[in-house]
Design a protein around this motif. Structure first.
Motif, PDB file in Angstrom:
ATOM      1  N   VAL A 101       0.974  -0.892   0.188  1.00  0.00           N
ATOM      2  CA  VAL A 101       0.354  -0.003   0.182  1.00  0.00           C
ATOM      3  C   VAL A 101       1.145   1.131  -0.156  1.00  0.00           C
ATOM      4  O   VAL A 101       1.634   1.464   0.878  1.00  0.00           O
ATOM      5  CB  VAL A 101      -0.782  -0.273   1.601  1.00  0.00           C
ATOM      6  N   VAL A 102       0.585   2.340  -0.808  1.00  0.00           N
ATOM      7  CA  VAL A 102       1.451   3.592  -0.989  1.00  0.00           C
ATOM      8  C   VAL A 102       0.349   4.845  -0.457  1.00  0.00           C
ATOM      9  O   VAL A 102      -0.120   4.809  -0.847  1.00  0.00           O
ATOM     10  CB  VAL A 102       1.470   3.814  -2.349  1.00  0.00           C
ATOM     11  N   LEU A 103       1.497   4.991   0.627  1.00  0.00           N
ATOM     12  CA  LEU A 103       0.732   6.119   1.446  1.00  0.00           C
ATOM     13  C   LEU A 103       1.293   7.635   1.220  1.00  0.00           C
ATOM     14  O   LEU A 103       2.786   7.628   1.036  1.00  0.00           O
ATOM     15  CB  LEU A 103       0.693   6.115   2.880  1.00  0.00           C
ATOM     16  N   GLU A 104       0.590   8.557   1.240  1.00  0.00           N
ATOM     17  CA  GLU A 104       1.072  10.594   0.926  1.00  0.00           C
ATOM     18  C   GLU A 104       0.607  10.920   1.852  1.00  0.00           C
ATOM     19  O   GLU A 104      -0.974  10.740   1.798  1.00  0.00           O
ATOM     20  CB  GLU A 104       0.394  10.827  -0.587  1.00  0.00           C
ATOM     21  N   GLY A 105       1.327  10.781   3.458  1.00  0.00           N
ATOM     22  CA  GLY A 105       0.577  11.504   4.577  1.00  0.00           C
ATOM     23  C   GLY A 105       0.129  10.561   5.387  1.00  0.00           C
ATOM     24  O   GLY A 105       0.630   9.147   5.028  1.00  0.00           O
ATOM     25  N   ARG A 106      -1.291  10.670   5.592  1.00  0.00           N
ATOM     26  CA  ARG A 106      -2.623   9.390   6.143  1.00  0.00           C
ATOM     27  C   ARG A 106      -3.073   8.554   5.003  1.00  0.00           C
ATOM     28  O   ARG A 106      -3.600   8.205   4.832  1.00  0.00           O
ATOM     29  CB  ARG A 106      -2.922  10.059   7.350  1.00  0.00           C
ATOM     30  N   GLU A 107      -2.907   9.156   4.083  1.00  0.00           N
ATOM     31  CA  GLU A 107      -3.969   8.875   2.799  1.00  0.00           C
ATOM     32  C   GLU A 107      -3.334   7.894   1.687  1.00  0.00           C
ATOM     33  O   GLU A 107      -2.028   7.935   1.459  1.00  0.00           O
ATOM     34  CB  GLU A 107      -4.331   9.915   1.762  1.00  0.00           C
ATOM     35  N   VAL A 108      -4.730   6.872   1.656  1.00  0.00           N
ATOM     36  CA  VAL A 108      -3.632   5.563   0.066  1.00  0.00           C
ATOM     37  C   VAL A 108      -3.712   6.697  -1.062  1.00  0.00           C
ATOM     38  O   VAL A 108      -4.697   6.632  -1.700  1.00  0.00           O
ATOM     39  CB  VAL A 108      -5.249   5.002   0.431  1.00  0.00           C
ATOM     40  N   ALA A 109      -2.610   6.272  -1.238  1.00  0.00           N
ATOM     41  CA  ALA A 109      -2.489   7.119  -2.552  1.00  0.00           C
ATOM     42  C   ALA A 109      -2.733   5.701  -4.091  1.00  0.00           C
ATOM     43  O   ALA A 109      -2.549   6.268  -5.403  1.00  0.00           O
ATOM     44  CB  ALA A 109      -0.528   7.491  -3.360  1.00  0.00           C
ATOM     45  N   GLY A 110      -2.439   4.815  -3.629  1.00  0.00           N
ATOM     46  CA  GLY A 110      -1.968   3.653  -4.323  1.00  0.00           C
ATOM     47  C   GLY A 110      -1.843   2.305  -4.041  1.00  0.00           C
ATOM     48  O   GLY A 110      -1.563   2.090  -3.232  1.00  0.00           O
TER      49      GLY A 110
END
Length: 130
Positions: A101-110
Motif C-alpha cells: 500500500v502506498v501512503l502519502e501522508g495518512r492517505e492511500v495514494a495507490g
C-alpha cells in the motif's frame, strides 16, 4: 523510477464486513490482486490479497459467510510515493509480499504490486535495447 510512476492509483477499497466472495468478485472485475481494507472503527489500513482468499478456500471456509476483516493483513508495510521501485521491490522481497500500500501522508495514494514492478522493468529493458 519512483513508486508514484509505477503504482496503480485506482485502488479497490472494501470494508471489513464485505464477504470474501464480494471482495473476490470486485478484485476479479477490476483485474487486481488486492483490496485495501479500511475499517472506520479502527486505526489503520489493512490489505486483503488473492492469497488470503485462496487460504480461506483451501481451509474449507464459506466465502459467503467469512468477512474480509477476519482474513487480511493489518500489519501492513507501507511504501512512500517517493521510494524508488528498487526500494519497493526490496521491501516486498524481505517481507514476502506481492503488494504494498502506498501512503502519502495518512492517505492511500495507490498500491504497487510485483506485476507493476515487472511491467516497468520490462519497459526499461525494451528502451535499453533500442
Amino acid at each position: 523510477m519512483q513508486v508514484r510512476e509505477a503504482m496503480s492509483s485506482q485502488v479497490l477499497v472494501v470494508g471489513p464486513e464485505h464477504t470474501l466472495r464480494q471482495a473476490a468478485r470486485m478484485m476479479s472485475a477490476r483485474g487486481v490482486g488486492s483490496a485495501v481494507v479500511i475499517d472506520p472503527d479502527s486505526e489503520g489500513i489493512g490489505i486483503m490479497t488473492e492469497r488470503d482468499v485462496l487460504k480461506a478456500i483451501g481451509a474449507g471456509l464459506d466465502c459467503d459467510v467469512e468477512r474480509t476483516g477476519a482474513h487480511l493483513t493489518w500489519d501492513v508495510v507501507y511504501a512512500g510515493p517517493d521510494w524508488t521501485v528498487a526500494e519497493a521491490a526490496a521491501a516486498m522481497a524481505r517481507g514476502g509480499f506481492r503488494h504494498l500500500v502506498v501512503l502519502e501522508g495518512r492517505e492511500v495514494a495507490g498500491v504497487i504490486s510485483v506485476r507493476d514492478i515487472m511491467r516497468v522493468w520490462a519497459e526499461s529493458q525494451v528502451v535499453a535495447a533500442t
